[in-house]
Write an enzyme that holds these catalytic residues in place. Structure first.
Site, PDB file in Angstrom:
ATOM      1  N   CYS A  37     -17.940  13.202  36.383  1.00  0.00           N
ATOM      2  CA  CYS A  37     -18.506  14.152  35.375  1.00  0.00           C
ATOM      3  C   CYS A  37     -17.935  15.432  35.330  1.00  0.00           C
ATOM      4  O   CYS A  37     -18.349  16.293  36.213  1.00  0.00           O
ATOM      5  CB  CYS A  37     -19.992  14.186  35.592  1.00  0.00           C
ATOM      6  SG  CYS A  37     -20.989  15.171  34.283  1.00  0.00           S
ATOM      7  N   CYS A  39     -20.462  18.180  34.566  1.00  0.00           N
ATOM      8  CA  CYS A  39     -21.412  18.646  35.860  1.00  0.00           C
ATOM      9  C   CYS A  39     -20.640  19.279  36.653  1.00  0.00           C
ATOM     10  O   CYS A  39     -21.164  20.382  37.239  1.00  0.00           O
ATOM     11  CB  CYS A  39     -22.084  17.292  36.246  1.00  0.00           C
ATOM     12  SG  CYS A  39     -22.628  16.174  35.144  1.00  0.00           S
ATOM     13  N   ASP A  40     -19.584  18.981  37.098  1.00  0.00           N
ATOM     14  CA  ASP A  40     -18.970  19.655  38.519  1.00  0.00           C
ATOM     15  C   ASP A  40     -17.882  20.230  38.060  1.00  0.00           C
ATOM     16  O   ASP A  40     -17.203  20.781  39.195  1.00  0.00           O
ATOM     17  CB  ASP A  40     -18.685  18.196  39.482  1.00  0.00           C
ATOM     18  CG  ASP A  40     -19.874  17.524  39.767  1.00  0.00           C
ATOM     19  OD1 ASP A  40     -20.862  17.990  39.729  1.00  0.00           O
ATOM     20  OD2 ASP A  40     -19.579  16.313  39.905  1.00  0.00           O
TER      21      ASP A  40
END
Length: 710
Positions: free
Chosen positions: A450, A453-454
């Site tokens: 992701c 996300c990261d």
């Protein structure tokens, strides 16, 4: 001639004294009025402060200083376990786990403390804690970190919380002075004869003020020494702002009177001795604290939209069951919910608030008709609002079992069992992994699926993306905003992504494409995170690898110092910066070796440093240095619970009858990526969701299951 002057002077003095007396009385009267008002204000503020003092369900920690005080408070005062969620609003798994996290916080109220840290807002704490993936959860007890992991694993959160709560209840006890004295009187009178009250108080003070694990250790030691006999304990008494006696109990206002004299209450503040300025300063301080409490209470939300929740007792059933249950909350499931609700079927959407793959997309959604400049999470939110407006209700729990072998069908979640005449499967698909060496070991330590996300965690770092479809292109473009460089690894000579996205990737100055290449392994190093946030590399035997700090660039030294919040203001020379870093490393390492229990605060983890790749044409093997790798190679359908119940193809996708959403079982319909391995777009998922709702409505009407409203 002198007499008048004397008389005048006397009269003047008399009038002056009189005026002075009146002026003094007025001043004293005014001071008394101000003091009275201040006392009233203090009482009001204190009352409001007490009302606002309730602990929020999930506390939002905004600064690293607050983080440190928070841990210290619950280590030294309450002794409760502390669970912390590191999250980001753009992270799909973070949104998925948020309602479960808050529900657990409510379940363990007064037994554990739950908090959250937004890594985009509180970067200092996220950096200090070396957070490299989201969501990440940390677990503390008595100030020591007991566990940390990344991923939306609600079962593991629950299991670890239960474990720490049990341990806290066992160790968070208090041995009172009276209990200890009674123990020695009954079981060790000889020992008691050697001790006075002060010595016993010293024993309790050494075990820890007010109770806690030290008292539990004391009980354990005494049990071992006196054949299983030990002093009585009581649950640790959490100190409050109320007046208390030295022993911890509230003072009895009626007690201690002798000869009519009232004992002095040393627990109350001497407000009558304070100046007006001091009282006003105290009011200001308390008001500031009250505002902080109110602000904290206002943030006691997981930012998850509140929609109508499924409550079995409030449902009107048709022939003993729901008309339709939709499993899934992505575009397919929510589209089906809108159509089913408008048809009067009163659908139940059974799924966590995940929002499908759209929920994890931080880039703008550009290929959904009518949607301009909106991200995936925003689009999902609007779909949920629309479905709720027409009558859909939400059971925001994971479906753990589906029984379609008999009618009515049974849908089981973690909290409920729902009977239904029809089911729409819209469970979507999960990210696929490569399955190469090092992939699992480095997940959370540089390997992710992701980028939204990261990706932020690797700002100004070198990253790689593996894949050639739309997902890989989107990830590369997201990462190129913040990363120093992005390399896209693809096993073919051309992308299978849409031309628009592929052209953007190929034209981007920060993105480099490596064709005809596959990943052989993810490689890295084992690092130890020291108490001050610095890291050291470990050898295979666990020893610390000696690092030549002089080879580091000035920028790298500063990054490491910044990550650990170590000041170096005014220091510009490289040699001086190296000395600062070397000293900090030495102090942290020596403290870890010397302090009892410090090892519990030290974490070891894997950190990705390179990707081992192979050219599919030449067979040549090489390595690509990087700090993170994002795998975007497709998805696997979520059909495990359907295996053996409905017909699946060779890739485990649900087989539907041509031109419909009907599966091999009457009354079971499928929509979205769970039945589509070709298009896999949000718009096509929404379309098949509408088809499934229309097919379900017709089938229910034919079977006579529709309510009069439908």
């Amino acid at each position: 001639q002198d007499q008048p002057r004397v008389g005048a002077t006397s009269r003047t003095r008399v009038w002056s004294e009189a005026l002075g007396t009146k002026r003094g009385e007025n001043l004293r009267r005014r001071a008394g009025m101000v003091a009275s008002r201040v006392f009233v204000l203090l009482a009001v503020v204190a009352a409001q402060f007490a009302v606002c003092g309730a602990r929020p369900t999930v506390r939002n920690i905004k600064t690293n200083s607050e983080f440190t005080k928070f841990l210290k408070h619950h280590a030294e005062v309450t002794g409760l376990p502390v669970i912390i969620d590191y999250y980001s609003d753009g992270c799909g798994p973070c949104r998925m786990v948020a309602p479960h996290y808050k529900k657990m916080a409510e379940q363990f109220k007064d037994k554990a403390v739950f908090a959250k840290v937004d890594i985009n807002f509180n970067r200092e704490t996220a950096s200090y804690q070396q957070i490299s993936s989201m969501p990440t959860f940390q677990f503390y007890l008595f100030g020591k970190k007991r566990d940390q992991f990344s991923g939306a694993d609600t079962n593991r959160i629950m299991s670890m919380t239960q474990q720490l709560v049990r341990e806290s209840e066992q160790k968070n006890v208090e041995v009172t002075f009276e209990a200890l004295k009674q123990f020695y009187t009954e079981h060790a009178p000889d020992k008691l004869a050697e001790m006075d009250d002060k010595k016993m108080q010293d024993i309790l003070a050494k075990a820890g003020k007010g109770g806690g694990p030290g008292h539990a250790q004391l009980v354990k030691a005494l049990k071992k020494k006196y054949d299983g006999k030990a002093p009585k304990t009581r649950p640790r008494q959490v100190q409050t702002d109320g007046a208390k006696t030295e022993g911890g109990a509230k003072a009895d206002p009626k007690a201690g009177k002798a000869g009519g004299a009232k004992p002095a209450d040393n627990t109350k503040p001497n407000l009558h001795l304070a100046t007006v300025e001091q009282l006003q300063a105290e009011i200001t301080r308390r008001k500031e604290e009250e505002e902080e409490r109110k602000a904290e209470a206002e943030t006691d939300d997981d930012d998850t939209p509140k929609f109508p929740i499924y409550l079995a007792n409030n449902r009107t059933l048709t022939r003993g069951a729901e008309q339709v249950v939709i499993i899934g909350s992505g575009p397919a499931g929510l589209s089906a919910a809108v159509y089913a609700a408008r048809a009067g079927l009163n659908p139940v959407v059974a799924a966590p608030a995940i929002g499908g793959q759209l929920q994890g997309k931080g880039v703008d959604v550009e290929n959904y008709p009518g949607v301009n400049m909106s991200t995936g999470p925003n689009l999902v939110y609007e779909m949920q609002l629309q479905a709720a407006r027409f009558g859909a209700v939400f059971e925001q729990e994971m479906v753990i079992d589906l029984d379609i072998s008999k009618r009515p069908f049974t849908v089981k979640t973690n909290d409920s069992t729902i009977l239904t005449h029809s089911v729409i499967i819209a469970t979507g698909a999960d990210s696929r992994w490569l399955g190469v060496p090092g992939e699992w070991e480095h997940r959370g330590g540089g390997v992710s699926s992701c980028a939204t996300c990261d990706g932020f965690l690797y700002s100004d770092k070198h990253v790689v993306v593996i894949g050639g479809g739309d997902a890989a292109m989107e990830d590369a473009l997201v990462l190129a905003r913040t990363s120093a460089s992005v390399k896209v690894l693809h096993r073919r000579k051309s992308f299978r992504a849409s031309k628009v996205l592929a052209d953007r990737v190929l034209a981007h100055p920060r993105i480099e494409v490596v064709w005809d290449t596959v990943v052989e392994a993810f490689e890295g190093k084992r690092v130890r995170v020291l108490p001050n946030g610095l890291t050291v590399e470990l050898a295979e035997d666990g020893s610390v690898v000696e690092e030549n700090l002089s080879k580091l660039r000035v920028k790298e030294i500063r990054e490491r110092l910044d990550a650990a919040s170590i000041p170096y203001v005014g220091i510009k020379e490289k040699d001086a910066l190296v000395n600062v870093l070397r000293t900090a490393l030495a102090e942290a390492s020596s403290a870890t070796d010397a302090e009892d229990g410090a090892a519990a605060l030290v974490e070891e983890r894997n950190s990705l440093t390179r990707v081992k790749v192979k050219n599919v044409n030449t067979g040549e093997v090489s390595v690509i240095p990087c700090n993170a790798a994002f795998v975007a190679i497709g998805h696997d359908p979520n059909t495990k619970m359907l295996k053996g119940h409905v017909t699946l193809d060779e890739n485990a996708y649900i087989v539907v009858k041509p031109g419909s959403s009907k599966t091999s079982v009457e009354g079971v319909f499928a929509s979205g990526d769970v039945a589509d391995h070709v298009y896999r777009q949000a718009i096509t998922s929404a379309g098949t969701g509408a088809m499934a709702a229309l097919d379900a409505e017709r089938w229910l009407s034919e079977q006579g299951y529709c309510s009069p409203a439908a």
